[in-house]
Design a protein around this motif. Structure first.
Motif, PDB file in Angstrom:
ATOM      1  N   ILE A   1    -101.092 -59.216 -30.956  1.00 40.55           N
ATOM      2  CA  ILE A   1    -100.001 -59.248 -31.933  1.00 40.55           C
ATOM      3  C   ILE A   1     -98.843 -60.050 -31.360  1.00 40.55           C
ATOM      4  O   ILE A   1     -98.457 -59.867 -30.208  1.00 40.55           O
ATOM      5  N   VAL A   2     -98.288 -60.903 -32.185  1.00 45.01           N
ATOM      6  CA  VAL A   2     -97.016 -61.562 -31.904  1.00 45.01           C
ATOM      7  C   VAL A   2     -96.118 -61.217 -33.078  1.00 45.01           C
ATOM      8  O   VAL A   2     -96.514 -61.377 -34.238  1.00 45.01           O
ATOM      9  N   CYS A   3     -94.910 -60.710 -32.790  1.00 42.35           N
ATOM     10  CA  CYS A   3     -93.998 -60.351 -33.874  1.00 42.35           C
ATOM     11  C   CYS A   3     -92.553 -60.610 -33.467  1.00 42.35           C
ATOM     12  O   CYS A   3     -92.237 -60.728 -32.286  1.00 42.35           O
ATOM     13  N   SER A   4     -91.697 -60.688 -34.473  1.00 44.02           N
ATOM     14  CA  SER A   4     -90.281 -60.996 -34.279  1.00 44.02           C
ATOM     15  C   SER A   4     -89.591 -59.979 -33.397  1.00 44.02           C
ATOM     16  O   SER A   4     -89.915 -58.799 -33.389  1.00 44.02           O
ATOM     17  N   LYS A   5     -88.580 -60.495 -32.677  1.00 40.51           N
ATOM     18  CA  LYS A   5     -87.765 -59.674 -31.795  1.00 40.51           C
ATOM     19  C   LYS A   5     -86.330 -60.180 -31.903  1.00 40.51           C
ATOM     20  O   LYS A   5     -86.114 -61.365 -32.080  1.00 40.51           O
ATOM     21  N   GLY A   6     -85.384 -59.290 -31.796  1.00 37.14           N
ATOM     22  CA  GLY A   6     -83.985 -59.720 -31.807  1.00 37.14           C
ATOM     23  C   GLY A   6     -83.094 -58.678 -32.434  1.00 37.14           C
ATOM     24  O   GLY A   6     -83.554 -57.657 -32.951  1.00 37.14           O
ATOM     25  N   ALA A   7     -81.813 -58.933 -32.398  1.00 40.05           N
ATOM     26  CA  ALA A   7     -80.817 -57.968 -32.875  1.00 40.05           C
ATOM     27  C   ALA A   7     -80.977 -57.650 -34.361  1.00 40.05           C
ATOM     28  O   ALA A   7     -80.680 -56.538 -34.786  1.00 40.05           O
TER      29      ALA A   7
ATOM     30  N   TRP B   1    -106.661 -45.989 -30.483  1.00 38.18           N
ATOM     31  CA  TRP B   1    -106.440 -46.928 -29.397  1.00 38.18           C
ATOM     32  C   TRP B   1    -104.964 -46.919 -29.019  1.00 38.18           C
ATOM     33  O   TRP B   1    -104.151 -46.256 -29.662  1.00 38.18           O
ATOM     34  N   THR B   2    -104.591 -47.673 -27.997  1.00 31.46           N
ATOM     35  CA  THR B   2    -103.244 -47.706 -27.448  1.00 31.46           C
ATOM     36  C   THR B   2    -102.556 -49.020 -27.810  1.00 31.46           C
ATOM     37  O   THR B   2    -103.197 -50.071 -27.854  1.00 31.46           O
ATOM     38  N   ILE B   3    -101.236 -48.957 -28.042  1.00 27.68           N
ATOM     39  CA  ILE B   3    -100.427 -50.160 -28.249  1.00 27.68           C
ATOM     40  C   ILE B   3     -99.700 -50.450 -26.943  1.00 27.68           C
ATOM     41  O   ILE B   3     -99.006 -49.576 -26.404  1.00 27.68           O
ATOM     42  N   VAL B   4     -99.853 -51.661 -26.447  1.00 30.22           N
ATOM     43  CA  VAL B   4     -99.286 -52.048 -25.158  1.00 30.22           C
ATOM     44  C   VAL B   4     -98.475 -53.330 -25.312  1.00 30.22           C
ATOM     45  O   VAL B   4     -98.945 -54.293 -25.928  1.00 30.22           O
ATOM     46  N   GLU B   5     -97.276 -53.340 -24.750  1.00 26.67           N
ATOM     47  CA  GLU B   5     -96.478 -54.564 -24.698  1.00 26.67           C
ATOM     48  C   GLU B   5     -96.842 -55.300 -23.415  1.00 26.67           C
ATOM     49  O   GLU B   5     -96.848 -54.706 -22.333  1.00 26.67           O
ATOM     50  N   GLU B   6     -97.157 -56.581 -23.529  1.00 28.77           N
ATOM     51  CA  GLU B   6     -97.591 -57.340 -22.355  1.00 28.77           C
ATOM     52  C   GLU B   6     -96.560 -57.305 -21.233  1.00 28.77           C
ATOM     53  O   GLU B   6     -96.901 -57.134 -20.072  1.00 28.77           O
ATOM     54  N   LYS B   7     -95.286 -57.458 -21.600  1.00 31.55           N
ATOM     55  CA  LYS B   7     -94.198 -57.361 -20.621  1.00 31.55           C
ATOM     56  C   LYS B   7     -92.934 -56.998 -21.380  1.00 31.55           C
ATOM     57  O   LYS B   7     -92.524 -57.733 -22.281  1.00 31.55           O
TER      58      LYS B   7
ATOM     59  N   GLU C   1     -94.936 -54.776 -16.852  1.00 32.14           N
ATOM     60  CA  GLU C   1     -96.126 -55.334 -17.493  1.00 32.14           C
ATOM     61  C   GLU C   1     -97.028 -54.224 -18.007  1.00 32.14           C
ATOM     62  O   GLU C   1     -97.085 -53.136 -17.447  1.00 32.14           O
ATOM     63  N   ASN C   2     -97.731 -54.525 -19.099  1.00 32.00           N
ATOM     64  CA  ASN C   2     -98.656 -53.587 -19.745  1.00 32.00           C
ATOM     65  C   ASN C   2     -97.983 -52.249 -20.015  1.00 32.00           C
ATOM     66  O   ASN C   2     -98.501 -51.189 -19.683  1.00 32.00           O
ATOM     67  N   TYR C   3     -96.829 -52.322 -20.655  1.00 34.84           N
ATOM     68  CA  TYR C   3     -96.034 -51.142 -20.977  1.00 34.84           C
ATOM     69  C   TYR C   3     -96.584 -50.471 -22.236  1.00 34.84           C
ATOM     70  O   TYR C   3     -96.665 -51.090 -23.292  1.00 34.84           O
ATOM     71  N   THR C   4     -96.960 -49.191 -22.113  1.00 39.03           N
ATOM     72  CA  THR C   4     -97.517 -48.457 -23.248  1.00 39.03           C
ATOM     73  C   THR C   4     -96.404 -48.085 -24.227  1.00 39.03           C
ATOM     74  O   THR C   4     -95.460 -47.387 -23.860  1.00 39.03           O
ATOM     75  N   ILE C   5     -96.553 -48.528 -25.458  1.00 39.79           N
ATOM     76  CA  ILE C   5     -95.588 -48.220 -26.518  1.00 39.79           C
ATOM     77  C   ILE C   5     -96.016 -46.958 -27.266  1.00 39.79           C
ATOM     78  O   ILE C   5     -95.202 -46.131 -27.633  1.00 39.79           O
ATOM     79  N   TRP C   6     -97.318 -46.855 -27.510  1.00 45.25           N
ATOM     80  CA  TRP C   6     -97.864 -45.704 -28.255  1.00 45.25           C
ATOM     81  C   TRP C   6     -99.310 -45.484 -27.812  1.00 45.25           C
ATOM     82  O   TRP C   6    -100.029 -46.450 -27.580  1.00 45.25           O
ATOM     83  N   LYS C   7     -99.683 -44.223 -27.727  1.00 46.87           N
ATOM     84  CA  LYS C   7    -101.091 -43.906 -27.456  1.00 46.87           C
ATOM     85  C   LYS C   7    -101.445 -42.631 -28.211  1.00 46.87           C
ATOM     86  O   LYS C   7    -100.588 -41.789 -28.469  1.00 46.87           O
TER      87      LYS C   7
ATOM     88  N   TRP D   1     -93.304 -62.726 -21.847  1.00 46.94           N
ATOM     89  CA  TRP D   1     -92.028 -62.194 -22.289  1.00 46.94           C
ATOM     90  C   TRP D   1     -91.246 -63.280 -22.994  1.00 46.94           C
ATOM     91  O   TRP D   1     -91.308 -64.459 -22.621  1.00 46.94           O
ATOM     92  N   SER D   2     -90.488 -62.895 -24.014  1.00 52.58           N
ATOM     93  CA  SER D   2     -89.687 -63.838 -24.774  1.00 52.58           C
ATOM     94  C   SER D   2     -88.477 -63.128 -25.359  1.00 52.58           C
ATOM     95  O   SER D   2     -88.532 -61.931 -25.650  1.00 52.58           O
ATOM     96  N   ASP D   3     -87.392 -63.880 -25.560  1.00 50.96           N
ATOM     97  CA  ASP D   3     -86.211 -63.356 -26.261  1.00 50.96           C
ATOM     98  C   ASP D   3     -86.485 -63.193 -27.753  1.00 50.96           C
ATOM     99  O   ASP D   3     -85.832 -62.399 -28.418  1.00 50.96           O
ATOM    100  N   ASN D   4     -87.426 -63.963 -28.277  1.00 47.25           N
ATOM    101  CA  ASN D   4     -87.629 -64.055 -29.722  1.00 47.25           C
ATOM    102  C   ASN D   4     -88.841 -63.303 -30.254  1.00 47.25           C
ATOM    103  O   ASN D   4     -88.918 -63.047 -31.457  1.00 47.25           O
ATOM    104  N   TYR D   5     -89.805 -62.980 -29.382  1.00 48.19           N
ATOM    105  CA  TYR D   5     -91.054 -62.368 -29.846  1.00 48.19           C
ATOM    106  C   TYR D   5     -91.509 -61.246 -28.934  1.00 48.19           C
ATOM    107  O   TYR D   5     -91.317 -61.303 -27.723  1.00 48.19           O
ATOM    108  N   TYR D   6     -92.152 -60.260 -29.547  1.00 51.36           N
ATOM    109  CA  TYR D   6     -92.899 -59.245 -28.805  1.00 51.36           C
ATOM    110  C   TYR D   6     -94.340 -59.730 -28.726  1.00 51.36           C
ATOM    111  O   TYR D   6     -94.877 -60.252 -29.711  1.00 51.36           O
ATOM    112  N   TYR D   7     -94.965 -59.525 -27.578  1.00 45.15           N
ATOM    113  CA  TYR D   7     -96.382 -59.818 -27.397  1.00 45.15           C
ATOM    114  C   TYR D   7     -97.064 -58.486 -27.099  1.00 45.15           C
ATOM    115  O   TYR D   7     -96.848 -57.894 -26.045  1.00 45.15           O
TER     116      TYR D   7
END
Length: 127
Positions: A81-87, A107-113, A119-125, A2-8
């Motif tokens: 995937i690592v991508c930008s996160k923030g306001a 396939w499914t898109i999952v956020e690590e946290k 944890e392993n939060y499904t964003i899209w399936k 988890w990060s304030d700046n990035y989605y994993y």
């Protein structure tokens, strides 16, 4: 992670990584997405007009234990995937690109946290 700046995020069929796709077929598909460009044999990054994004195509034995050398010219079973996160980031814009890839693979898109600590939060399936 988890990060304030990035989605994993990860894209995969199932947590056991039991399904694979042709690496060349996947590369050809991602090459056609205008928001992404190749940055290595198995890596993609954002174009200048798209928020920070890095994708890595892997053939891993374990979802929680891989490294950048876990690549395979013939098959892929995990996209990290690592991508930008923030306001200032519109995640829906970024997510749209990942949904294209996940839809293509079914396939499914999952956020690590996620921000709520799930944890392993499904964003899209696929439906």
């Amino acid at each position: 992670m988890w990060s304030d700046n990035y989605y994993y995020l990860n894209i995969y069929k199932d947590e056991s990584l039991s399904h694979e796709v042709s690496t060349n077929k996947l590369i050809d598909f991602i090459d056609a997405i205008p928001e992404l460009e190749r940055s290595g044999a198995y890596k993609f990054k954002n174009t200048k007009s798209f928020p920070y994004t890095q994708l890595l195509l892997l053939k891993s034995k374990n979802l929680d234990s891989w490294n950048e050398k876990d690549t395979n010219a013939k098959s892929t079973n995990l996209i990290t995937i690592v991508c930008s996160k923030g306001a200032h980031i519109d995640f829906k814009e970024i997510e749209r690109v990942f949904v294209k890839i996940a839809s293509f693979l079914q396939w499914t898109i999952v956020e690590e946290k996620n921000d709520d600590g799930i944890e392993n939060y499904t964003i899209w399936k696929p439906e």
